[in-house]
Motif scaffolding. Structure first.
Motif, short mmCIF file in Angstrom:
data_model
loop_
_atom_site.label_atom_id
_atom_site.label_comp_id
_atom_site.label_asym_id
_atom_site.label_seq_id
_atom_site.Cartn_x
_atom_site.Cartn_y
_atom_site.Cartn_z
N GLY A 1 9.24 -6.73 1.56
CA GLY A 1 8.47 -5.03 1.55
C GLY A 1 9.33 -4.29 2.04
O GLY A 1 9.42 -3.30 1.05
N ILE A 2 11.26 -4.46 2.20
CA ILE A 2 12.14 -3.66 1.83
C ILE A 2 12.10 -3.18 0.39
O ILE A 2 12.60 -1.62 0.50
N LYS B 1 -7.36 -8.16 -5.39
CA LYS B 1 -8.46 -6.90 -6.11
C LYS B 1 -8.13 -5.42 -4.91
O LYS B 1 -8.32 -5.41 -4.06
N GLY B 2 -8.20 -4.37 -5.53
CA GLY B 2 -8.28 -3.18 -5.19
C GLY B 2 -6.96 -2.69 -3.93
O GLY B 2 -6.92 -1.54 -3.21
N THR B 3 -6.14 -3.16 -4.37
CA THR B 3 -4.51 -3.63 -3.12
C THR B 3 -3.80 -2.59 -4.08
O THR B 3 -2.35 -2.26 -3.10
N GLY B 4 -3.85 -2.57 -5.28
CA GLY B 4 -2.47 -2.26 -6.55
C GLY B 4 -1.21 -3.10 -6.63
O GLY B 4 -0.68 -2.88 -7.85
N ILE B 5 -1.98 -4.42 -6.53
CA ILE B 5 -0.55 -5.09 -6.62
C ILE B 5 -1.27 -5.57 -7.65
O ILE B 5 -2.64 -6.45 -7.99
N ALA C 1 0.41 -1.49 0.23
CA ALA C 1 -0.13 0.17 -0.39
C ALA C 1 1.11 1.66 0.05
O ALA C 1 1.73 1.41 0.60
N GLY C 2 0.70 1.88 -0.78
CA GLY C 2 0.92 3.52 -0.99
C GLY C 2 3.21 3.40 -1.40
O GLY C 2 3.44 3.93 -1.31
#
Ligand code: PGA
Length: 257
Positions: free
Chosen positions: A247-248, A58-62, A35-36
């Motif tokens: 994530g990093i 869905k809807g996560t941007g991934i 996210a972001g």
């Protein structure tokens, strides 16, 4: 050269890992991290995880990718999956010509080219992998190998279609070995690939093309590699199976850290 012209893409390549429940767990963990994000985040997952991945992201941007596709739309090809089938289910990316497929599954430059065309025709974004073996680097023929592979993969593909291609430079000796190319080695070859693309399609297409590095990219080395002018993201195997490591790397690609 202007790095800002290009999209940075961090793509996980899960390879033959994760059952559906395991995939669901990892995707849940990834949602926060992604996210972001200041870059495109993609997970390329086994065929059996695609439906889970498409629905949970869905809807996560991934974005979701497959790890291969066949070059025909349909037909008598037992065990194969076509690019059309992938596109229909909401998959957006597909890895083509990974060195493991070249080494273990008789993938050739010709089939890489055919699969790339099929992916583009279906509206998928191919992540085309190129890279030299250790012996080839030692023989000082890295550039010849990478040029041949890149040119072959792009044969018969229009400039317009080339805009949807990502090239991943993955030195075979660095994949899953813990041996990363140094920032300079990776930059040098990625810059060379951009030159090969420029010779074929001109400067604008070359400057706009996302060229990733892949091969033991991890939380420690990602920031250095991703800061290089010609490295626009990563194709990440092992470290993409762990949400905090992945994530990093996403943060490093987003200009964070
Ligand atoms: P690795 O794999 O990050 O585990 O080295 C990269 C890849 O094969 O795409």
């Amino acid at each position: 050269m202007n790095k800002a012209l290009r999209e940075t893409v961090i793509a996980g390549n899960w390879k033959m890992n994760k059952t559906r429940p395991e995939a669901a767990l990892l995707i849940e963990e990834l949602k926060n991290t992604a996210a972001g994000a200041g870059c495109e985040v993609v997970i390329c997952v086994p065929y059996t995880d695609l439906e889970t991945a498409v629905s949970l992201t869905k809807g996560t941007g991934i974005k979701v990718g497959a790890e291969n596709c066949h070059f025909k739309d349909s037909g008598a090809y037992t065990g194969e999956i076509s690019a059309l089938m992938l596109a229909e289910m909401g998959v957006e990316y597909v890895v083509i010509g990974h060195s493991e497929r070249r080494q273990y599954f008789a993938e050739t430059d010709l089939t890489v080219n055919r699969r790339t065309k099929a992916a583009l025709n279906a509206g998928l974004k191919p992540i085309v992998c190129v890279g030299e073996m250790l012996a080839e680097r030692e023989d000082l023929i890295t550039e010849d190998v990478v040029e041949l592979q890149t040119t072959a993969a792009l044969t018969g593909i229009s400039a317009k279609d080339a805009e949807n291609i990502i090239i991943a430079y993955e030195p075979v000796w660095a994949i899953g070995t813990g041996k990363t190319a140094t920032d300079e080695q990776a930059e040098e070859v990625c810059a060379f690939i951009r030159k090969v693309v420029e010779n074929k399609y001109g400067k604008d297409i070359a400057e706009g093309m996302t060229i990733q590095y892949g091969g033991s990219m991890n939380p420690k080395n990602a920031a250095g590699l991703l800061a290089k002018e010609n490295i626009d993201g990563g194709l990440i195997g092992g470290a993409s199976l762990n949400a905090s490591d992945f994530g990093i790397i996403i943060k490093a690609a987003s200009g964070g850290l």
